[in-house]
Design an enzyme around this catalytic site. Structure first.
Site, PDB file in Angstrom:
ATOM      1  CG  HIS A 153     -16.193 -11.507 -17.946  1.00 16.38           C
ATOM      2  ND1 HIS A 153     -17.257 -10.934 -18.027  1.00 16.38           N
ATOM      3  CD2 HIS A 153     -15.407 -11.509 -19.159  1.00 16.38           C
ATOM      4  CE1 HIS A 153     -17.249 -10.050 -19.156  1.00 16.38           C
ATOM      5  NE2 HIS A 153     -16.152 -10.487 -20.052  1.00 16.38           N
ATOM      6  CG  HIS A 211     -21.470  -4.590 -13.236  1.00 15.09           C
ATOM      7  ND1 HIS A 211     -20.619  -3.729 -13.777  1.00 15.09           N
ATOM      8  CD2 HIS A 211     -21.443  -5.565 -14.039  1.00 15.09           C
ATOM      9  CE1 HIS A 211     -20.381  -4.150 -15.012  1.00 15.09           C
ATOM     10  NE2 HIS A 211     -20.697  -5.257 -15.132  1.00 15.09           N
ATOM     11  CG  ASP A 234     -24.158 -12.799 -15.959  1.00 12.70           C
ATOM     12  OD1 ASP A 234     -24.873 -13.304 -17.024  1.00 12.70           O
ATOM     13  OD2 ASP A 234     -22.998 -12.793 -16.029  1.00 12.70           O
TER      14      ASP A 234
HETATM   15  N1  ACO Z   1     -21.350 -11.069  -2.851  1.00 11.32           N
HETATM   16  C1  ACO Z   1     -20.755 -10.567  -1.790  1.00 11.32           C
HETATM   17  N2  ACO Z   1     -20.002  -9.574  -1.504  1.00 11.32           N
HETATM   18  C2  ACO Z   1     -19.477  -8.985  -2.716  1.00 11.32           C
HETATM   19  C3  ACO Z   1     -20.043  -9.316  -3.881  1.00 11.32           C
HETATM   20  C4  ACO Z   1     -20.887 -10.342  -4.171  1.00 11.32           C
HETATM   21  N3  ACO Z   1     -21.406 -10.995  -5.082  1.00 11.32           N
HETATM   22  N4  ACO Z   1     -19.395  -8.776  -4.842  1.00 11.32           N
HETATM   23  C5  ACO Z   1     -18.679  -7.747  -4.161  1.00 11.32           C
HETATM   24  N5  ACO Z   1     -18.585  -7.904  -2.857  1.00 11.32           N
HETATM   25  C6  ACO Z   1     -18.008  -7.270  -1.913  1.00 11.32           C
HETATM   26  C7  ACO Z   1     -16.472  -7.550  -1.606  1.00 11.32           C
HETATM   27  O1  ACO Z   1     -16.350  -8.664  -0.958  1.00 11.32           O
HETATM   28  C8  ACO Z   1     -16.000  -6.227  -1.299  1.00 11.32           C
HETATM   29  O2  ACO Z   1     -16.386  -6.147   0.094  1.00 11.32           O
HETATM   30  P1  ACO Z   1     -15.403  -5.657   1.168  1.00 11.32           P
HETATM   31  O3  ACO Z   1     -15.167  -4.021   0.683  1.00 11.32           O
HETATM   32  O4  ACO Z   1     -15.790  -5.753   2.542  1.00 11.32           O
HETATM   33  O5  ACO Z   1     -13.965  -6.369   0.990  1.00 11.32           O
HETATM   34  C9  ACO Z   1     -16.819  -5.252  -1.901  1.00 11.32           C
HETATM   35  O6  ACO Z   1     -17.959  -5.979  -2.223  1.00 11.32           O
HETATM   36  C10 ACO Z   1     -16.377  -4.591  -3.111  1.00 11.32           C
HETATM   37  O7  ACO Z   1     -15.862  -5.695  -4.053  1.00 11.32           O
HETATM   38  P2  ACO Z   1     -14.694  -5.910  -5.171  1.00 11.32           P
HETATM   39  O8  ACO Z   1     -14.318  -7.298  -5.428  1.00 11.32           O
HETATM   40  O9  ACO Z   1     -13.849  -4.888  -4.651  1.00 11.32           O
HETATM   41  O10 ACO Z   1     -15.820  -5.218  -6.430  1.00 11.32           O
HETATM   42  P3  ACO Z   1     -15.260  -5.525  -7.709  1.00 11.32           P
HETATM   43  O11 ACO Z   1     -15.915  -4.156  -8.684  1.00 11.32           O
HETATM   44  O12 ACO Z   1     -13.973  -5.622  -8.050  1.00 11.32           O
HETATM   45  O13 ACO Z   1     -16.065  -6.842  -8.110  1.00 11.32           O
HETATM   46  C11 ACO Z   1     -17.365  -8.399  -9.475  1.00 11.32           C
HETATM   47  C12 ACO Z   1     -16.832  -6.879  -9.153  1.00 11.32           C
HETATM   48  C13 ACO Z   1     -16.362  -9.176  -9.957  1.00 11.32           C
HETATM   49  C14 ACO Z   1     -18.572  -8.333 -10.382  1.00 11.32           C
HETATM   50  C15 ACO Z   1     -18.033  -8.925  -7.906  1.00 11.32           C
HETATM   51  O14 ACO Z   1     -19.029  -7.996  -7.552  1.00 11.32           O
HETATM   52  C16 ACO Z   1     -18.405 -10.255  -8.004  1.00 11.32           C
HETATM   53  O15 ACO Z   1     -17.574 -11.200  -7.616  1.00 11.32           O
HETATM   54  N6  ACO Z   1     -19.766 -10.651  -8.172  1.00 11.32           N
HETATM   55  C17 ACO Z   1     -20.114 -11.817  -8.342  1.00 11.32           C
HETATM   56  C18 ACO Z   1     -19.615 -12.563  -9.617  1.00 11.32           C
HETATM   57  C19 ACO Z   1     -20.727 -12.112 -10.830  1.00 11.32           C
HETATM   58  O16 ACO Z   1     -21.759 -12.041 -10.579  1.00 11.32           O
HETATM   59  N7  ACO Z   1     -20.202 -11.521 -11.741  1.00 11.32           N
HETATM   60  C20 ACO Z   1     -20.785 -11.082 -12.949  1.00 11.32           C
HETATM   61  C21 ACO Z   1     -20.259  -9.672 -13.566  1.00 11.32           C
HETATM   62  S1  ACO Z   1     -21.265  -9.087 -14.589  1.00 11.32           S
HETATM   63  C22 ACO Z   1     -20.616  -9.745 -15.965  1.00 11.32           C
HETATM   64  O17 ACO Z   1     -19.742 -10.165 -16.052  1.00 11.32           O
HETATM   65  C23 ACO Z   1     -21.389 -10.024 -17.271  1.00 11.32           C
END
Ligand code: ACO
Length: 422
Positions: free
Chosen positions: A267, A306, A362
């Site tokens: 987050h 996201h 971010d």
């Molecule tokens: N890098 C690589 N792969 C990713 C990323 C990433 N940043 N984010 C998602 N994926 C992939 C997952 O591995 C998954 O792949 P799969 O389908 O092969 O298993 C697919 O994309 C879907 O990912 P989920 O985890 O289901 O997506 P979710 O909507 O639950 O997650 C989140 C959203 C937590 C923001 C995620 O994208 C992440 O971890 N990003 C990196 C952390 C980040 O930047 N957070 C800031 C969010 S913005 C904020 O809080 C202000």
């Protein structure tokens, strides 16, 4: 003829049920009537992480994740970022309208005259170890403030809620700056009423020997970043504030739960994680190997992806513009080059395209904060200052919502049914 209902046939019993459809949702409680017999509890939904559950009605923030739209009380984020002050946005989120000039004067005055914290708070902060994370300090300090304001328990009184909102808005920059000074062993710099909200915070953070030369461009850039972070509907920390606040605890305690949620790397901690990731990558030449690692499930590309934005994050677009202004003042950050190249490669890569992974707010905010002189471990604290108006507005909306009760999800029990002690 079309009606706003959903007919569900339970194939276990052959019985059909009609449940209302309102605003594209069905009331989950309507499923409870669907039973296989008198001893059956009734049907529930299973929705870990609330992927498809609306937990409230809210008139504060609108997001269309597919079209990259973010609006506070109907105003596009682009217009607010360009033309509003952070305090105006805080007022808008809580009150529903931008302030008139008389309302603005009162609001700004009230916030300005509540920036001091009790001197015992200084002792409290001094109790932390020299290497305490500033976000951990802020989390503890905001929670501890509830003990200084026992009147804050009177959450049903609108005048009382207002004063606590003023206190939280006014004191979070002071506590944040004190946490910064504590980490560096610097004496605390007290609030100054001749400065505006942002100017006062920057001064409390960076002033040395009572002196700090303000930079108007950097201060406006910080203000825009705070506006962009001010609310984001039912995100993890806001849901934490609502859930904890639903127990009718005081707002200092409820907000400290929001700060705890924001602390996490998935987050608010993501901007900090982006900088650590850029450090780990080290040089542009290492980017392809890093991307390969991510694609093989070894870590994530921090600052990408996201839960709701699946085309682009409108805040990320605005932040890139802020970055240009800031880097024109501060000179290019060597990590920026790596970030730009990382973004370029990722946006052309099938792995990221197919999963709709774009830079989020971010990805660049950490680089900007660093160029402004904030250390990496302070980035999430800046996010917390920005998100305070959203937490407070959502907390109040939750309290006034007649549909709300204490938050209490259900579970599917998967443990051992019954056994005797050995
Ligand atoms: N890098 C690589 N792969 C990713 C990323 C990433 N940043 N984010 C998602 N994926 C992939 C997952 O591995 C998954 O792949 P799969 O389908 O092969 O298993 C697919 O994309 C879907 O990912 P989920 O985890 O289901 O997506 P979710 O909507 O639950 O997650 C989140 C959203 C937590 C923001 C995620 O994208 C992440 O971890 N990003 C990196 C952390 C980040 O930047 N957070 C800031 C969010 S913005 C904020 O809080 C202000």
């Amino acid at each position: 003829m079309a009606t706003d209902t959903l007919t569900i046939t339970d194939n276990r019993t052959g019985t059909s049920y009609e449940v209302p459809v309102t605003d594209g949702t069905i009331p989950a409680i309507a499923l409870r009537q669907i039973k296989t017999g008198p001893d059956d509890f009734g049907l529930m939904t299973y929705d870990p992480a609330f992927m498809n559950t609306a937990a409230c009605r809210s008139a504060i923030t609108f997001i269309d994740g597919d079209r990259g739209i973010l609006r506070y009380r109907g105003y596009p984020i682009e217009q607010l970022a360009e033309r509003s002050s952070f305090l105006d946005v805080a007022y808008l989120l809580a009150e529903g309208e931008l302030p008139t000039s008389a309302q603005r004067s009162k609001w700004e005055h009230d916030v300005k005259y509540h920036t001091y914290v009790h001197t015992k708070m200084i002792k409290f902060l001094e109790g932390f170890r020299y290497d305490a994370h500033p976000m951990g300090m802020l989390l503890g300090a905001v929670g501890a403030m509830s003990t200084f304001y026992p009147d804050a328990k009177d959450i049903q009184d609108p005048a009382n809620r207002y004063i606590q909102r003023v206190r939280l808005m006014a004191k979070i920059p002071t506590l944040a700056a004190f946490a910064f000074r504590q980490s560096r062993g610097l004496p605390f710099e007290f609030p100054r009423n001749d400065l505006d909200y942002i100017g006062n915070f920057v001064n409390m953070t960076f002033s040395i020997g009572g002196k700090h030369e303000p930079n108007a461009v950097l201060q406006r850039a910080l203000e825009i970043l705070l506006v962009l972070h001010a609310d984001h509907e039912q995100n993890c920390s806001t849901s934490a504030v609502r859930a904890v606040g639903s127990s009718h605890v005081d707002p200092f305690s409820a907000v400290s739960a929001g700060i705890a949620a924001l602390y996490g790397p998935l987050h608010g901690g993501a901007n900090e994680a982006v900088l650590r990731m850029l450090d780990e990558i080290g040089t542009k030449a290492q980017i392809p190997a890093f991307i390969e690692k991510v694609k093989h499930g070894e870590g994530r590309l921090m600052g990408f992806g996201h839960r709701v934005y699946k085309s682009y994050d409108p805040r990320a677009k605005l932040i890139k513009r802020v970055a240009d202004d800031v880097f024109a003042q501060t000179g290019l950050n060597p990590k920026l080059e790596i970030a730009l190249e990382l973004e370029r490669i990722a946006l052309e890569d099938e792995y990221f395209i197919s999963r709709k992974l774009y830079p989020n707010v971010d990805f660049y905010s950490g680089l900007i904060y660093q160029a402004m002189g904030y250390p990496t471990d302070f980035f999430t604290v800046l996010f917390a200052i920005g998100r305070m108006p959203g937490w407070l507005a959502q907390w109040q909306e939750m309290l006034l919502d007649k549909d709300q009760k204490i938050a209490r999800p259900r579970q599917i029990y998967t443990g051992i049914e019954l056994r005797d002690m050995p």
